[in-house]
Design a protein around this motif. Structure first.
Motif, short mmCIF file in Angstrom:
data_model
loop_
_atom_site.label_atom_id
_atom_site.label_comp_id
_atom_site.label_asym_id
_atom_site.label_seq_id
_atom_site.Cartn_x
_atom_site.Cartn_y
_atom_site.Cartn_z
N MET A 142 0.84 -1.18 0.00
CA MET A 142 0.00 0.00 0.00
C MET A 142 0.89 1.24 0.00
SD MET A 142 -3.15 -0.69 2.52
CE MET A 142 -4.55 -1.52 1.86
N THR A 143 0.41 2.25 -0.68
CA THR A 143 1.21 3.47 -0.80
C THR A 143 0.37 4.69 -0.45
OG1 THR A 143 0.62 3.68 -3.12
CG2 THR A 143 2.64 2.47 -2.62
N VAL A 144 1.07 5.75 -0.14
CA VAL A 144 0.42 7.03 0.15
C VAL A 144 0.66 7.93 -1.05
CG1 VAL A 144 0.41 9.03 1.67
CG2 VAL A 144 0.73 6.76 2.63
N PRO A 145 -0.40 8.46 -1.68
CA PRO A 145 -0.23 9.36 -2.82
C PRO A 145 0.61 10.59 -2.45
CG PRO A 145 -2.55 8.77 -2.53
CD PRO A 145 -1.80 8.26 -1.34
N ALA A 146 1.26 11.17 -3.44
CA ALA A 146 2.19 12.29 -3.21
C ALA A 146 1.56 13.44 -2.42
CB ALA A 146 2.74 12.79 -4.54
N ALA A 147 0.34 13.82 -2.76
CA ALA A 147 -0.29 14.95 -2.07
C ALA A 147 -0.52 14.64 -0.59
CB ALA A 147 -1.61 15.32 -2.75
N LEU A 148 -0.91 13.42 -0.30
CA LEU A 148 -1.13 13.03 1.10
C LEU A 148 0.21 12.87 1.81
CD1 LEU A 148 -3.24 12.44 3.23
CD2 LEU A 148 -3.24 10.05 2.49
N ALA A 149 1.20 12.34 1.11
CA ALA A 149 2.54 12.22 1.69
C ALA A 149 3.10 13.59 2.06
CB ALA A 149 3.48 11.50 0.72
N GLU A 150 2.78 14.59 1.27
CA GLU A 150 3.23 15.95 1.57
C GLU A 150 2.60 16.47 2.86
OE1 GLU A 150 2.95 20.35 -0.42
OE2 GLU A 150 3.24 18.65 -1.77
N VAL A 151 1.32 16.17 3.05
CA VAL A 151 0.64 16.57 4.29
C VAL A 151 1.28 15.86 5.48
CG1 VAL A 151 -1.54 16.48 5.57
CG2 VAL A 151 -1.55 17.09 3.14
N VAL A 152 1.52 14.56 5.34
CA VAL A 152 2.16 13.80 6.42
C VAL A 152 3.53 14.39 6.72
CG1 VAL A 152 3.12 11.54 7.05
CG2 VAL A 152 0.86 11.68 5.97
N SER A 153 4.27 14.77 5.69
CA SER A 153 5.58 15.38 5.86
C SER A 153 5.48 16.72 6.60
CB SER A 153 6.25 15.58 4.50
OG SER A 153 7.46 16.25 4.64
N ASP A 154 4.46 17.50 6.27
CA ASP A 154 4.24 18.78 6.97
C ASP A 154 4.08 18.55 8.46
OD1 ASP A 154 4.36 20.14 4.57
OD2 ASP A 154 2.19 20.43 4.40
N PHE A 155 3.33 17.51 8.83
CA PHE A 155 3.13 17.21 10.25
C PHE A 155 4.41 16.69 10.88
CE2 PHE A 155 -1.30 17.79 9.36
CZ PHE A 155 -1.83 18.19 10.57
N ALA A 156 5.21 15.94 10.13
CA ALA A 156 6.47 15.41 10.66
C ALA A 156 7.46 16.53 10.94
CB ALA A 156 7.08 14.41 9.67
N ASP A 157 7.32 17.65 10.24
CA ASP A 157 8.24 18.78 10.40
C ASP A 157 7.98 19.62 11.64
OD1 ASP A 157 9.54 18.06 8.09
OD2 ASP A 157 8.52 19.55 6.82
N VAL A 158 6.85 19.40 12.32
CA VAL A 158 6.52 20.17 13.51
C VAL A 158 6.36 19.24 14.71
CG1 VAL A 158 5.48 22.09 12.25
CG2 VAL A 158 4.05 20.20 13.00
N GLN A 159 6.52 19.80 15.89
CA GLN A 159 6.48 19.00 17.12
C GLN A 159 5.42 19.53 18.09
OE1 GLN A 159 8.34 16.20 17.38
NE2 GLN A 159 8.98 16.71 15.30
N GLY A 160 4.98 18.67 18.98
CA GLY A 160 4.11 19.05 20.08
C GLY A 160 2.89 19.85 19.67
N GLN A 161 2.67 20.94 20.39
CA GLN A 161 1.49 21.76 20.17
C GLN A 161 1.44 22.38 18.77
OE1 GLN A 161 -1.16 21.99 22.33
NE2 GLN A 161 -0.06 20.42 23.45
#
Length: 138
Positions: free
Chosen positions: A1-20
């Motif tokens: 199973m794979t995550v489409p590029a647009a959704l992967a970008e959103v996941v990456s955005d969340f990975a770039d921030v921490q906590g609150q």
């Protein structure tokens, strides 16, 4: 199973921030939930009762190569709106096959489990499950 590029970008955005900051990003998404087109009324949409707040969705799979996703959630439900906006940003307009290939638990990669109740996270899972069910039924 794979995550489409647009959704992967959103996941990456969340990975770039921490906590609150993750919650702040979720609220930014909530503010970006696209409005319903004038041709679609909430009354004709499918409710997602697993969500803590009222959420309605509509899956337009007339063109399986370009699936349209529509969500409606009240402004007073920013978490639910944020989840819907993530799915809209990451999946709207994609082929049905790409959406069906998204892992059911992709939302775990957003890193929100320590900040948001499991009940609320289940709501996001339910949205994706219902979208996939509509696509399989189409």
């Amino acid at each position: 199973m794979t995550v489409p590029a647009a959704l992967a970008e959103v996941v990456s955005d969340f990975a770039d921030v921490q906590g609150q900051d993750k919650l702040a990003l979720l609220l930014e998404f909530a503010n970006e939930l696209p409005p319903l087109p004038s041709s679609l009324e909430e009354a004709s949409m499918e409710p997602v009762p697993e969500c803590q707040s009222p959420l309605f969705l509509h899956v337009d799979a007339q063109d399986p190569e370009h699936v349209r996703l529509y969500f409606s959630a009240p402004a007073e439900a920013p978490t639910t709106r944020g989840f819907a906006a993530i799915l809209a940003a990451g999946l709207d307009g994609l082929p049905a096959s790409d959406i069906l290939a998204v892992p059911d638990d992709f939302y775990a990669d957003l890193g929100l489990a320590k900040l948001i109740s499991p009940l609320r996270l289940r709501g996001m899972s339910a949205m994706l499950t219902r979208i996939k069910r509509r696509l399989r039924d189409a």
